[in-house]
Design a protein around this motif. Structure first.
Motif, PDB file in Angstrom:
ATOM      1  N   PHE A  31       0.831  -1.055   0.054  1.00  0.00           N
ATOM      2  CA  PHE A  31      -0.056   0.092  -0.073  1.00  0.00           C
ATOM      3  C   PHE A  31       0.975   1.424   0.108  1.00  0.00           C
ATOM      4  N   SER A  32       2.281   1.254  -0.677  1.00  0.00           N
ATOM      5  CA  SER A  32       2.880   2.281  -0.581  1.00  0.00           C
ATOM      6  C   SER A  32       2.153   3.245  -1.800  1.00  0.00           C
ATOM      7  N   ALA A  33       2.709   4.721  -1.782  1.00  0.00           N
ATOM      8  CA  ALA A  33       2.150   5.517  -2.693  1.00  0.00           C
ATOM      9  C   ALA A  33       2.899   5.487  -3.933  1.00  0.00           C
ATOM     10  N   GLY A  34       4.284   4.941  -3.858  1.00  0.00           N
ATOM     11  CA  GLY A  34       4.813   4.898  -4.986  1.00  0.00           C
ATOM     12  C   GLY A  34       5.580   3.715  -5.600  1.00  0.00           C
ATOM     13  N   SER A  35       6.512   3.736  -6.475  1.00  0.00           N
ATOM     14  CA  SER A  35       7.446   2.826  -6.695  1.00  0.00           C
ATOM     15  C   SER A  35       8.758   2.833  -6.370  1.00  0.00           C
ATOM     16  N   TYR A  36       9.476   1.938  -5.998  1.00  0.00           N
ATOM     17  CA  TYR A  36      10.737   2.292  -5.424  1.00  0.00           C
ATOM     18  C   TYR A  36      11.795   1.027  -5.771  1.00  0.00           C
ATOM     19  N   ARG A  37      12.988   1.275  -6.234  1.00  0.00           N
ATOM     20  CA  ARG A  37      14.058   0.225  -6.557  1.00  0.00           C
ATOM     21  C   ARG A  37      14.613  -0.147  -5.128  1.00  0.00           C
ATOM     22  N   LEU A  38      14.466  -1.503  -4.874  1.00  0.00           N
ATOM     23  CA  LEU A  38      14.930  -1.943  -3.645  1.00  0.00           C
ATOM     24  C   LEU A  38      16.183  -2.560  -3.578  1.00  0.00           C
ATOM     25  N   GLY A  39      16.791  -2.713  -4.817  1.00  0.00           N
ATOM     26  CA  GLY A  39      18.171  -3.331  -5.212  1.00  0.00           C
ATOM     27  C   GLY A  39      18.136  -3.854  -6.472  1.00  0.00           C
ATOM     28  N   ASP A  40      19.036  -4.774  -6.831  1.00  0.00           N
ATOM     29  CA  ASP A  40      19.249  -5.020  -7.906  1.00  0.00           C
ATOM     30  C   ASP A  40      18.419  -6.301  -8.511  1.00  0.00           C
ATOM     31  N   LYS A  41      17.440  -5.891  -9.475  1.00  0.00           N
ATOM     32  CA  LYS A  41      16.206  -6.701  -9.879  1.00  0.00           C
ATOM     33  C   LYS A  41      15.102  -6.681  -8.976  1.00  0.00           C
ATOM     34  N   LEU A  42      15.095  -5.774  -7.897  1.00  0.00           N
ATOM     35  CA  LEU A  42      14.172  -5.636  -6.875  1.00  0.00           C
ATOM     36  C   LEU A  42      13.366  -4.326  -6.741  1.00  0.00           C
ATOM     37  N   TRP A  43      12.042  -4.476  -6.665  1.00  0.00           N
ATOM     38  CA  TRP A  43      11.200  -3.503  -6.766  1.00  0.00           C
ATOM     39  C   TRP A  43       9.987  -3.460  -5.526  1.00  0.00           C
ATOM     40  N   GLY A  44       9.799  -2.308  -4.982  1.00  0.00           N
ATOM     41  CA  GLY A  44       8.546  -2.062  -4.006  1.00  0.00           C
ATOM     42  C   GLY A  44       7.516  -1.220  -4.784  1.00  0.00           C
ATOM     43  N   MET A  45       6.348  -1.737  -5.111  1.00  0.00           N
ATOM     44  CA  MET A  45       5.300  -1.122  -6.022  1.00  0.00           C
ATOM     45  C   MET A  45       4.002  -1.121  -5.303  1.00  0.00           C
ATOM     46  N   PRO A  46       3.365  -0.052  -5.574  1.00  0.00           N
ATOM     47  CA  PRO A  46       1.877  -0.093  -4.945  1.00  0.00           C
ATOM     48  C   PRO A  46       0.957  -1.383  -5.665  1.00  0.00           C
ATOM     49  N   LEU A  47       0.049  -1.632  -4.778  1.00  0.00           N
ATOM     50  CA  LEU A  47      -0.604  -3.009  -5.477  1.00  0.00           C
ATOM     51  C   LEU A  47      -1.401  -2.492  -6.419  1.00  0.00           C
ATOM     52  N   SER A  48      -2.024  -1.205  -6.602  1.00  0.00           N
ATOM     53  CA  SER A  48      -2.533  -0.681  -7.586  1.00  0.00           C
ATOM     54  C   SER A  48      -2.037  -0.660  -8.979  1.00  0.00           C
ATOM     55  N   ILE A  49      -0.857  -1.202  -8.984  1.00  0.00           N
ATOM     56  CA  ILE A  49      -0.096  -1.324 -10.422  1.00  0.00           C
ATOM     57  C   ILE A  49      -0.719  -2.423 -10.921  1.00  0.00           C
ATOM     58  N   LEU A  50      -1.135  -3.409 -10.454  1.00  0.00           N
ATOM     59  CA  LEU A  50      -1.831  -4.635 -10.995  1.00  0.00           C
ATOM     60  C   LEU A  50      -3.113  -4.212 -11.976  1.00  0.00           C
ATOM     61  N   TRP A  51      -3.909  -3.049 -11.611  1.00  0.00           N
ATOM     62  CA  TRP A  51      -4.927  -2.731 -12.304  1.00  0.00           C
ATOM     63  C   TRP A  51      -4.955  -1.360 -12.845  1.00  0.00           C
ATOM     64  N   GLU A  52      -4.170  -0.616 -12.708  1.00  0.00           N
ATOM     65  CA  GLU A  52      -3.883   0.799 -13.415  1.00  0.00           C
ATOM     66  C   GLU A  52      -3.223   0.453 -14.869  1.00  0.00           C
ATOM     67  N   HIS A  53      -3.703   1.367 -15.576  1.00  0.00           N
ATOM     68  CA  HIS A  53      -3.094   1.483 -16.894  1.00  0.00           C
ATOM     69  C   HIS A  53      -1.606   2.147 -17.153  1.00  0.00           C
ATOM     70  N   ALA A  54      -0.724   1.601 -16.368  1.00  0.00           N
ATOM     71  CA  ALA A  54       0.739   2.197 -16.487  1.00  0.00           C
ATOM     72  C   ALA A  54       1.293   1.721 -17.599  1.00  0.00           C
ATOM     73  N   ASP A  55       2.536   2.610 -17.885  1.00  0.00           N
ATOM     74  CA  ASP A  55       3.141   2.253 -19.099  1.00  0.00           C
ATOM     75  C   ASP A  55       4.283   1.162 -18.400  1.00  0.00           C
ATOM     76  N   PRO A  56       4.103  -0.116 -19.049  1.00  0.00           N
ATOM     77  CA  PRO A  56       4.834  -1.094 -18.565  1.00  0.00           C
ATOM     78  C   PRO A  56       6.245  -1.161 -19.302  1.00  0.00           C
ATOM     79  N   THR A  57       6.535  -0.044 -19.991  1.00  0.00           N
ATOM     80  CA  THR A  57       7.830  -0.143 -20.529  1.00  0.00           C
ATOM     81  C   THR A  57       8.920   0.653 -19.464  1.00  0.00           C
TER      82      THR A  57
END
Length: 95
Positions: free
Chosen positions: A57-83
């Motif tokens: 439930f974070s407000a934004g996306s964060y790089r947590l390490g090499d090949k590791l990210w923290g992202m809001p759950l809403s990324i699953l249904w939002e129409h974000a640019d996957p690129t």
């Protein structure tokens, strides 16, 4: 779940053998312990590990390490640019 109680919520394996891992959390921030299961399985996967994400439930996306990210759950249904995310997986032509 392994015998040391390590676990990952979602394991996505692609046709080429690459694997992306997802962990779901109810927190608004991410801690190192949230990545424990992903890191353990990533070590076993070696070069097959494409990346992993902790979704919560974070407000934004964060790089947590090499090949590791923290992202809001809403990324699953939002129409974000996957690129905007480079997961290290390049689909082959015709897929």
């Amino acid at each position: 779940r392994d015998r040391d109680q390590g676990e990952v919520d979602v394991v996505m394996e692609f046709d080429d053998g690459g694997v992306f891992l997802i962990e779901f959390k109810t927190a608004q921030s991410y801690q190192a312990k949230d990545l424990r299961g992903i890191r353990a399985l990533a070590a076993k996967l070696g070069d097959r590990f494409l990346g992993g994400a902790v979704l919560g439930f974070s407000a934004g996306s964060y790089r947590l390490g090499d090949k590791l990210w923290g992202m809001p759950l809403s990324i699953l249904w939002e129409h974000a640019d996957p690129t905007r995310f480079d997961f290290g997986h390049s689909p082959q032509a015709g897929q």
